[in-house]
Design an enzyme around this catalytic site. Sequence first.
Site, mmCIF file in Angstrom:
data_model
loop_
_atom_site.group_PDB
_atom_site.id
_atom_site.type_symbol
_atom_site.label_atom_id
_atom_site.label_comp_id
_atom_site.label_asym_id
_atom_site.label_seq_id
_atom_site.Cartn_x
_atom_site.Cartn_y
_atom_site.Cartn_z
ATOM 1 N N THR A 1 -10.556 -49.312 -8.322
ATOM 2 C CA THR A 1 -11.581 -48.332 -8.575
ATOM 3 C C THR A 1 -12.886 -48.900 -8.034
ATOM 4 O OG1 THR A 1 -12.228 -49.181 -10.844
ATOM 5 C CG2 THR A 1 -10.218 -47.605 -10.611
ATOM 6 N N SER B 1 -1.965 -57.649 4.523
ATOM 7 C CA SER B 1 -0.559 -58.201 4.345
ATOM 8 C C SER B 1 0.086 -58.740 5.474
ATOM 9 C CB SER B 1 0.250 -57.026 3.750
ATOM 10 O OG SER B 1 0.381 -57.003 2.329
ATOM 11 N N ALA C 1 -10.980 -54.890 -8.888
ATOM 12 C CA ALA C 1 -11.570 -55.007 -7.629
ATOM 13 C C ALA C 1 -11.056 -54.294 -6.749
ATOM 14 C CB ALA C 1 -12.086 -56.391 -7.270
ATOM 15 N N GLY D 1 -1.430 -54.447 7.219
ATOM 16 C CA GLY D 1 -2.164 -54.832 6.193
ATOM 17 C C GLY D 1 -3.357 -53.812 5.759
ATOM 18 N N TYR E 1 8.756 -53.597 -2.531
ATOM 19 C CA TYR E 1 7.437 -54.179 -1.986
ATOM 20 C C TYR E 1 6.687 -54.986 -3.208
ATOM 21 C CZ TYR E 1 3.773 -55.541 1.369
ATOM 22 O OH TYR E 1 2.869 -56.131 2.078
ATOM 23 N N SER E 2 6.403 -56.245 -3.076
ATOM 24 C CA SER E 2 5.661 -56.882 -4.193
ATOM 25 C C SER E 2 4.597 -58.070 -3.535
ATOM 26 C CB SER E 2 6.471 -57.373 -5.284
ATOM 27 O OG SER E 2 5.838 -58.279 -6.120
ATOM 28 N N ASN E 3 3.393 -57.992 -3.613
ATOM 29 C CA ASN E 3 2.530 -59.026 -3.288
ATOM 30 C C ASN E 3 2.708 -60.140 -4.004
ATOM 31 O OD1 ASN E 3 0.691 -57.750 -1.061
ATOM 32 N ND2 ASN E 3 0.677 -56.175 -2.757
#
Length: 388
Positions: A164, A97, A161, A339, A199-201
Site C-alpha cells: 500500500t 523476479s 512497503a 519481473g 508461485y512463491s517468492n
Amino acid sequence: MHVFARRRHVLLGPAGLLAAVLIASAASVGSGGVASARPNSAAGRLQQEVDAIHDTGTVGVLAEVTWPGGRRAARAGTADTATGRPVPWDGRFRIGSATKTFTATVVLQLVSEGRLSLDESVEHWLPGVVHGNGNDGSRITVRELLQHTSGIPDIVGDIPALDTLAGYRADRLRSYTPTELVALALRHPAVVPVGTWSYSNTDYVLLGMIIKAVTGRSWAEEVHDRIIRPLGLTATTTPGTDPSVPGPHAHGYSAFGAATAVDVTELNPSALDASGSVISTVGDLGRFYRALLGGRLLRPAQLADMETTVPAPALGADYGLGIGRLPLSCGGFYYTHPGEVPGYWTWVGVTADGTRSAAVTVTGDGDARTQQAIGALVDSELCRAPVG
C-alpha cells in the site's frame, strides 16, 4: 500469484503478464506514436511497438533487441516526471523476479559441481527452518523450490512497503533478513500440496539461504562471482540494503491502486532478497539470458534440468527451474522470466538457442493493454528477421 490481474503494485509474480503475453502473441499492436526511424524499417517498427506500450499510460519505456552481429533499441516517455528528461539508453532498473533466473543458475552450477543435489530436502540444508502450518521442509526438495511446487506461502503480502502507499511510505527503508522473511511467510498455512505448482517468492529466499549453507557465502556474492563478473555485466548489481538505484536510471512510479502515482524509486531491496532484488539494464539482461540459453553458464545436464518444465495453470504456460517457456506466434517457443517491483515492470525473452533476445523495461502502473503491448513486442521481435 496473479500479479498483474491484481492491483498493479503487488510484487514479483509473473502470472498475469505471462497470460497477457500468450494473448498478445497472436495479436497485432498499433503504431501508437510517431517513430523516429523509417516506419517500415525494423527500427521503425520497434519504435512503434515501444510507443504503443507508452500510449497505454506508462511513464517510460525502453527496449533493446539483440541478435548475432547486431542490436537496436527504442525508448519513449520520460525518466523523471519532474524534469521531463528522456529515459536513459543505459538506464538501470529493478528487475524484480528476473532475479530468480540468476539465483537458479547459481544453484544449478552448484549441482554440476557435486556440492548440492536437486533431490535433497530443504531440511537437509536448513534444519528446522521450514516447519509448521502444514509446511514441512523434510518433504520439500531443492527442485521443488526452484520449480515453485513447494506449497510454501508467498511472502509478498507480508511486506507493507510492497502493498500500500501508506506501507511504502512507512516501511520503504526497513531492512529484512532472509530468516525474518521466511518466518513471516510461514505464519500462513501451506497454500497447496507439495508437488502442485504455486508461485512463491519465499521459495527463492530459501534458495538464497541454501546457497549460503553450501558455499559459506551469500547468494549475492555467488551471483557476482559466477555470473555478473564473468559476463561483464558492468551495470548489474545486487544492492543488499541500499535503497537507491545507482547510475543513470528512470524513476519508478506507482499509485498503489490510488488515484495519483508517486515516486517509488527508493526502496530497501532486502525485502526482495534472492527472489527479486537485482538491478540491471536491458543490455545486461539480454546478455545474461543469451549466455544462459546459449550454454555458457550451465553444463548441458543442468541446462536441460532448467528447461524441463511443468504445467503452470495459473500462468497458462510452462515453468522450469527459475525460467518460464512461452510459445512464439511464428512457431517454436522462447524462454523468459518477467519481473515486477513497485514502479517497474521487466520482461526479457530469449530464443531457445540463445541467439536472439528482446528486453523491455517499463515504469509506471499501466494496465492490461500495457501487458498485451509488451507481449506483442517481445513476440514480434523474436520472430522478426534482424535486417531492415
